[in-house]
Design a protein around this motif. Structure first.
Motif, PDB file in Angstrom:
ATOM      1  N   ILE A   1      -3.198  -4.400  12.620  1.00 26.56           N
ATOM      2  CA  ILE A   1      -2.855  -3.540  11.491  1.00 26.56           C
ATOM      3  C   ILE A   1      -2.152  -4.387  10.441  1.00 26.56           C
ATOM      4  N   ARG A   2      -2.634  -4.273   9.220  1.00 28.95           N
ATOM      5  CA  ARG A   2      -2.038  -5.080   8.151  1.00 28.95           C
ATOM      6  C   ARG A   2      -2.071  -4.318   6.841  1.00 28.95           C
ATOM      7  N   ALA A   3      -1.170  -4.667   5.953  1.00 29.65           N
ATOM      8  CA  ALA A   3      -1.118  -4.055   4.628  1.00 29.65           C
ATOM      9  C   ALA A   3      -2.134  -4.735   3.716  1.00 29.65           C
ATOM     10  N   SER A   4      -2.765  -3.940   2.857  1.00 25.10           N
ATOM     11  CA  SER A   4      -3.693  -4.500   1.878  1.00 25.10           C
ATOM     12  C   SER A   4      -3.584  -3.699   0.591  1.00 25.10           C
ATOM     13  N   LYS A   5      -3.938  -4.329  -0.510  1.00 26.80           N
ATOM     14  CA  LYS A   5      -3.879  -3.655  -1.805  1.00 26.80           C
ATOM     15  C   LYS A   5      -5.099  -2.753  -1.971  1.00 26.80           C
ATOM     16  N   GLN A   6      -4.853  -1.485  -2.401  1.00 27.42           N
ATOM     17  CA  GLN A   6      -5.914  -0.506  -2.540  1.00 27.42           C
ATOM     18  C   GLN A   6      -5.679   0.351  -3.777  1.00 27.42           C
ATOM     19  N   TRP A   7      -6.719   1.128  -4.122  1.00 22.64           N
ATOM     20  CA  TRP A   7      -6.595   2.100  -5.199  1.00 22.64           C
ATOM     21  C   TRP A   7      -6.256   3.475  -4.610  1.00 22.64           C
ATOM     22  N   PHE A   8      -5.295   4.143  -5.250  1.00 22.16           N
ATOM     23  CA  PHE A   8      -4.852   5.451  -4.779  1.00 22.16           C
ATOM     24  C   PHE A   8      -4.956   6.495  -5.885  1.00 22.16           C
ATOM     25  N   VAL A   9      -5.154   7.729  -5.482  1.00 18.00           N
ATOM     26  CA  VAL A   9      -5.038   8.865  -6.386  1.00 18.00           C
ATOM     27  C   VAL A   9      -3.795   9.637  -5.975  1.00 18.00           C
ATOM     28  N   ASN A  10      -2.900   9.841  -6.918  1.00 20.07           N
ATOM     29  CA  ASN A  10      -1.712  10.651  -6.652  1.00 20.07           C
ATOM     30  C   ASN A  10      -2.111  12.123  -6.794  1.00 20.07           C
ATOM     31  N   ILE A  11      -2.123  12.848  -5.671  1.00 16.95           N
ATOM     32  CA  ILE A  11      -2.591  14.239  -5.709  1.00 16.95           C
ATOM     33  C   ILE A  11      -1.440  15.241  -5.775  1.00 16.95           C
ATOM     34  N   THR A  12      -0.236  14.732  -5.950  1.00 16.89           N
ATOM     35  CA  THR A  12       0.926  15.631  -5.967  1.00 16.89           C
ATOM     36  C   THR A  12       0.789  16.713  -7.032  1.00 16.89           C
ATOM     37  N   ASP A  13       0.330  16.321  -8.216  1.00 17.21           N
ATOM     38  CA  ASP A  13       0.279  17.267  -9.339  1.00 17.21           C
ATOM     39  C   ASP A  13      -0.797  18.344  -9.160  1.00 17.21           C
ATOM     40  N   ILE A  14      -1.853  18.065  -8.382  1.00 19.05           N
ATOM     41  CA  ILE A  14      -2.931  19.054  -8.234  1.00 19.05           C
ATOM     42  C   ILE A  14      -2.871  19.802  -6.902  1.00 19.05           C
TER      43      ILE A  14
END
Length: 842
Positions: free
Chosen positions: A305-318
C-alpha cells in the motif's frame, strides 16, 4: 337464456340478492363458513371425468370429444434449447427491439442497462442480472408504457464516452477537482519519542490513535504515513511528513538509501532491512509468524500500500442535494435507499483517476519540470473536436503539440519547446459509466424509468450516476432503482472465478460436454429460476434448483396443453357465449381470472417477479388442474361439440389461455411463443409479443359468485370427505339446506329438485344431486351424513346470514354409461339420457 338458472321460492330480498350473483354486481362480499374443509384443500377425485379418456376404447370412441393439439407434452434433452432457438428465429425475437422503437407511442419506458461484464465470459450471476432487466422489457409491450430504451457501457472499453466526459468536465470549477493522495488499503499506531534504529539522530514520536488497542498485539505499532489510511490520518493530525520511499513497481527509491534502492519491498528488500538491523545491532529477534496481511483478491498475491497523486472530486457541496433527490427515487427493496445514503455519507470525495494501460484519458497536461498542470475550456474544447474527428486514441497517438489549440500552444513554449506533456492518467471507469445517462437521456429533464444492478453498485454505478447527474443538472438520473443480490453455490458459497465454482449460463442452457452430468435446461428454465427466486437477497443455484424449475415448467406445460387441446374447433369471434349466459362455474373462473390479471400486472410493475411466479403456480395448479379441469371434463368431452354448455366452457378456457399466456410471456418467452403458435384460432401477427398485454373485462368481476361456488365447494368437500378413496360418480347426494339466502343461492344452480345434469351436480361430481329445504321423509340405514354451516356476508356485512346444511350420501342405483362413464344409465349396455340425446343428434 341462462343455462339452468331458474330461481323459485320465497323471500323477495333474498332472491334479489341471489339474482345479483349472475349480473354485474355492486356487492362487496366476504364469504365464510364453518364446519367443513374449504375448497382450497381440494381432494383428488376418481370418477367419470377422470375415466373419460379410457372411454375411447369402446364403441363410442368417435363420439367423445377428447383434446386435440399438436403441442408436445414434453421437450426432452436437446429438444428444449433447439426448440427455443427455432422459436427465436421463427418469431423474430431479434427484431422485437426495433419493432418496439418504431411504434408510435406517447411515452417510452427507459431501462438504462448497467455496465456489462468485460473480463472473460459471463457467469450465471450476470445471467441473473440480465434476466431481471429484460423481463420488464417484455412486459412493456403495453401501448401506454411502450418500448425499452437501453444502453450498455463497457467498464474497460468505454472510450466512446470520452467526448461526453470531456463536455461534462468543461465546467471543471463546479466539480471542484483537487490533486491529492489516494489510499488503497490500511495498517496501525501510539505516544512519546524513540530513536530510529537506522538513521542517527532521528527521533520518532509515539502518538495516540483510536485504531490501536490492547486487544491485538502489544498495543504499540509502527506507523508509515505513506502506506496506510489510518497511519496517514494520524500523521495529518500531528503534521508528520508523508514521504513515500516506494515507487509504482513496489521497489525502494533512491531516497531510501543506496543499500535499499531498486530492491523489491516484499522480496530482497526485506532481507536487506534485516541485514541492516543486524549490522547496527538493533535486531532483537528474527522468527517467522503468520499474521493478517492485505492480498490482491484476483492474483492472490500480497500488495504494498502506497500513497500516489490522483485527481479528486470534492462531493461535499452536492452530497446534501443528492440525498434529498434520493427521497424521490423508488428503491426496490426499500432498504437499499438507506444503504446508498450510508455509503454516500462515508464518501467525502471521489477519486476519479486511475493508472491503467487502457481507458478514457483525463485531458490534463503536466509541466515537465514544475508541479503544475494545464486544463481549461480551450484545451478541452480542442480535445473534444479531435476525438469527434479521429477517435479517442488521439490522446495517445498524436504529437503533444497537436493536442493543444494554437492560442494555448504559443503561451507554453510553442511546438519546439513545449513545456507540458499529456498526462497518463485515465478516468475511473465508474466516471465513464456514471456519465452514460447523458447519452441515454438526451433531455435535460428526463430520467430513466429503471436502473438495475447488484447491491455492490450502491457505492458504484448507482452512486457515480447520481453524483454526475446532480453535479451537472441538479437531478437524479433514475426514477426507480432495483438492487439484487448475488448468486451462491449449492452450499451457499460465494461464486467467483478465483474459487473455480462459477456456473456458465451457456452450459445451463445448452448442456456441457457430458450431457448426462450437465444436461441442457434451455433458457426458459434459467429465466424461471431467476423469476421465482428472492433476487433481493442472495440466490442459490444448483442442479436440484434447476430440476425443480424444470418440473414447474413441465406442470405448466401440461396445463397449457389441456387448454390448447380443448379450444380446438372453437372460434372466439363466432362461438363465444355472453358472460351472463355462461355456466356459473365458468363465470366464476373469469372472476378469478380478472383478479389474477390485476395482481400479476401490479407485481410486474413492482418488479416482484417472484410473486408473479407464485400467483401463476397457485392458479394453474390449484384453481385449474385440481379444481376447474376436474369438474369440466365431462362437459368438454361428452356434450355436443357446438352445444351451449360446451361453448360456455370453451369461452372461459380461451380467456384463461390468453391471460395465462400473456402473464408468463415476460418470464418464459419461448414457451409463450410456442403455445401461441399452436392456438387454433390465432391470427397475424404470429407473435405474442406483438399483440399487447393482458386484456380483461370489468363485467368478469362478480364477487357474489364466490358465495355460490365457495358454499357449494364446502358441501362438496363434506361429500368427498365421507367417501375417501372412493369413486364420487358411484354415489348420489342429497343436500338439505334450511330455508334462507343460502338455499336461494344454491337453488339457482339446480332448477329441478333432483338432477344428474345440473350445474350443482357438475360441481358435486356425483351420480345425481337432490336439493331439499327440509329433511327427506325416509332414508336407508346405509347413508352417510355430514353437517356444516356457511356464512353469507354481502354488502360489507349489511346482508349477513349463517345457514346450516346437511349432506346425505348413499350409493347410486344407476349403472355406468358406456360413453361418459358416469353412473347415470339404466343398464350397463345402454347410454344415459344425456349421451343418448347427443349421439342421436349426431
Amino acid at each position: 337464456m341462462r343455462w339452468g338458472l331458474h330461481p323459485r321460492g320465497p323471500g323477495a330480498a333474498a332472491l334479489a340478492a341471489a339474482r345479483n350473483l349472475w349480473v354485474s354486481p355492486r356487492l362487496r362480499c366476504h364469504p365464510g363458513w364453518r364446519g367443513t374443509t374449504r375448497r382450497l384443500l381440494v381432494r383428488s377425485v376418481t370418477g367419470a371425468s377422470n375415466q373419460l379418456q379410457s372411454s375411447n376404447n369402446g364403441r363410442y370412441r368417435d363420439t367423445v370429444l377428447l383434446p386435440q393439439t399438436s403441442f408436445p407434452m414434453k421437450l426432452l434433452g436437446r429438444q428444449q434449447p433447439d426448440t427455443e432457438l427455432e422459436i427465436q428465429q421463427k418469431c423474430g425475437f431479434s427484431e422485437l427491439y426495433s419493432w418496439q422503437r418504431e411504434r408510435k407511442v406517447k411515452t417510452e419506458f427507459c431501462l438504462h442497462d448497467g455496465p456489462p461484464y468485460a473480463n472473460g465470459d459471463p457467469h450465471v450471476g450476470h445471467a441473473l442480472n440480465k434476466v431481471i432487466g429484460v423481463i420488464p422489457a417484455f412486459r412493456d409491450r403495453v401501448p401506454h408504457r411502450a418500448p425499452l430504451l437501453e444502453a450498455c457501457f463497457f467498464l474497460s472499453h468505454s472510450l466512446a464516452v470520452f467526448p461526453l466526459s470531456l463536455k461534462r468536465k468543461k465546467e471543471v470549477g463546479k466539480l471542484d477537482f483537487k490533486w491529492g493522495k489516494l489510499w488503497e488499503e490500511c495498517v496501525d499506531l501510539e505516544n512519546g519519542t524513540c530513536a530510529h534504529p537506522l538513521i542517527p539522530d532521528k527521533a520518532s514520536p509515539l502518538l495516540p490513535a483510536n485504531h490501536v488497542t490492547m486487544t491485538k498485539g502489544t498495543g504499540l505499532v509502527h506507523t508509515a504515513p505513506a502506506h496506510g489510511m489510518e497511519d496517514y490520518s494520524v500523521a495529518s493530525q500531528h503534521s508528520l511528513p508523508t514521504d513515500c520511499l516506494v515507487d509504482e513497481d513496489g521497489v525502494f527509491t533512491d531516497v531510501a538509501g543506496p543499500e535499499l534502492q531498486n530492491k523489491a519491498v516484499l522480496e530482497e528488500g526485506t532481507d536487506v532491512v534485516i541485514k541492516m538491523l543486524q549490522a547496527s545491532k538493533h535486531l532483537l529477534k528474527e522468527e517467522k509468524l503468520v499474521h493478517s496481511y492485505p492480498y490482491d483478491w484476483r492474483t492472490k498475491k500480497p500488495v504494498v500500500i502506497r500513497a500516489s497523486k490522483q485527481w479528486f472530486v470534492n462531493i461535499t457541496d452536492i452530497k446534501a442535494t443528492a440525498k434529498e433527490l434520493l427521497k424521490k427515487v423508488k428503491f426496490i427493496p426499500g432498504s437499499a435507499l438507506n444503504a446508498m445514503v450510508e455509503t454516500l455519507d462515508r464518501r467525502p470525495y471521489w477519486c476519479i483517476s486511475r493508472q491503467r494501460v487502457w481507458g478514457v484519458p483525463i485531458p490534463v497536461f503536466h509541466h515537465k519540470t514544475k508541479d503544475e498542470f494545464l486544463i481549461n475550456s480551450q484545451t478541452t474544447e480542442h480535445i473534444i473536436k479531435l476525438v469527434e474527428q479521429h477517435g479517442s486514441d488521439v490522446w495517445w497517438t498524436l504529437p503533444p503539440e497537436q493536442l493543444l489549440p494554437e492560442e494555448v500552444l504559443s503561451q507554453v513554449g510553442g511546438p519546439d519547446a513545449l513545456e507540458y506533456a499529456p498526462g497518463q492518467d485515465i478516468l475511473d471507469i465508474w466516471f465513464d459509466s456514471g456519465t452514460s445517462w447523458s447519452y441515454v437521456l438526451p433531455g435535460t429533464d428526463q430520467r430513466a424509468d429503471l436502473y438495475l444492478e447488484g447491491k455492490d453498485q450502491l457505492g458504484g454505478w448507482f452512486q457515480s450516476s447520481l453524483l454526475t447527474s446532480v453535479a451537472t443538472r441538479k437531478k437524479a438520473p433514475f426514477k426507480t432503482v432495483v438492487v439484487h443480490g448475488f448468486t451462491l453455490g449449492e452450499k451457499g458459497e460465494k461464486m467467483s472465478k478465483s474459487l473455480g465454482n462459477v456456473i456458465d449460463p451457456d452450459v445451463v442452457i445448452n448442456g456441457g460436454q457430458d450431457q448426462n452430468k450437465e444436461p441442457p435446461y434451455g433458457a426458459d428454465v434459467l429465466r424461471w429460476w431467476v423469476a421465482e427466486s428472492n433476487v433481493f437477497n442472495e440466490v442459490t443455484i444448483s442442479p436440484s434448483v434447476l430440476n425443480a424449475a424444470r418440473d414447474d415448467i413441465s406442470k405448466l406445460r401440461n396445463t397449457l396443453r389441456f387448454l390448447l387441446g380443448n379450444v380446438a374447433g372453437f372460434n372466439p369471434e363466432t362461438d363465444s357465449v355472453p358472460v351472463n349466459d355462461m355456466y356459473v362455474i365458468d363465470q366464476y373462473m373469469l372472476h378469478l381470472l380478472q383478479d389474477l390479471a390485476n395482481k400479476i400486472t401490479d407485481s410486474y410493475k413492482q418488479y416482484d417477479f417472484g410473486k408473479v411466479v407464485r400467483l401463476l403456480r397457485a392458479f394453474y395448479t390449484r384453481e385449474l388442474s385440481n379444481f376447474y379441469f376436474s369438474i369440466i371434463k365431462d362437459r368438454l368431452y361428452c356434450e355436443p361439440a357446438g352445444g351451449p354448455k360446451r361453448r360456455s366452457c370453451q369461452t372461459a378456457l380461451a380467456e384463461i389461455l390468453d391471460v395465462v399466456l400473456r402473464s408468463l410471456a415476460p418470464i418464459l418467452p419461448h414457451l409463450a411463443e410456442e403455445v401461441f403458435q399452436h392456438i387454433p384460432y390465432s391470427k397475424e401477427p404470429k407473435s405474442v409479443f406483438r399483440t399487447g398485454w393482458i386484456r380483461t373485462s370489468s363485467i368478469w368481476k362478480k364477487p357474489g359468485l364466490e358465495e355460490a361456488i365457495e358454499s357449494t365447494c364446502a358441501m362438496r368437500d363434506s361429500f368427498l370427505g365421507s367417501i375417501p378413496g372412493k369413486n364420487a360418480a358411484e354415489y348420489k347426494v342429497i343436500i338439505v339446506i334450511e330455508p334462507g339466502l343460502l338455499f336461494e343461492i344454491i337453488e339457482m344452480l339446480q332448477a329441478e329438485e333432483t338432477s344428474s345434469t345440473s350445474q350443482l351436480n357438475e360441481l358435486m361430481m356425483a351420480s345425481q344431486t337432490t336439493l331439499l329445504s327440509q329433511e327427506p321423509r325416509s332414508v336407508t340405514t346405509d347413508v352417510i351424513e355430514r353437517k356444516g354451516t356457511f356464512l353469507i356476508n354481502l354488502e360489507g356485512g349489511d346482508i349477513r346470514e349463517e345457514s346450516s346444511y346437511k349432506v346425505i350420501v348413499m350409493p347410486t342405483t344407476k349403472e355406468k354409461c358406456p360413453r361418459c362413464w358416469k353412473y347415470t344409465a339404466e343398464s350397463p349396455d345402454t347410454l344415459c339420457p344425456r349421451c343418448a340425446e347427443v349421439v342421436g343428434g349426431k
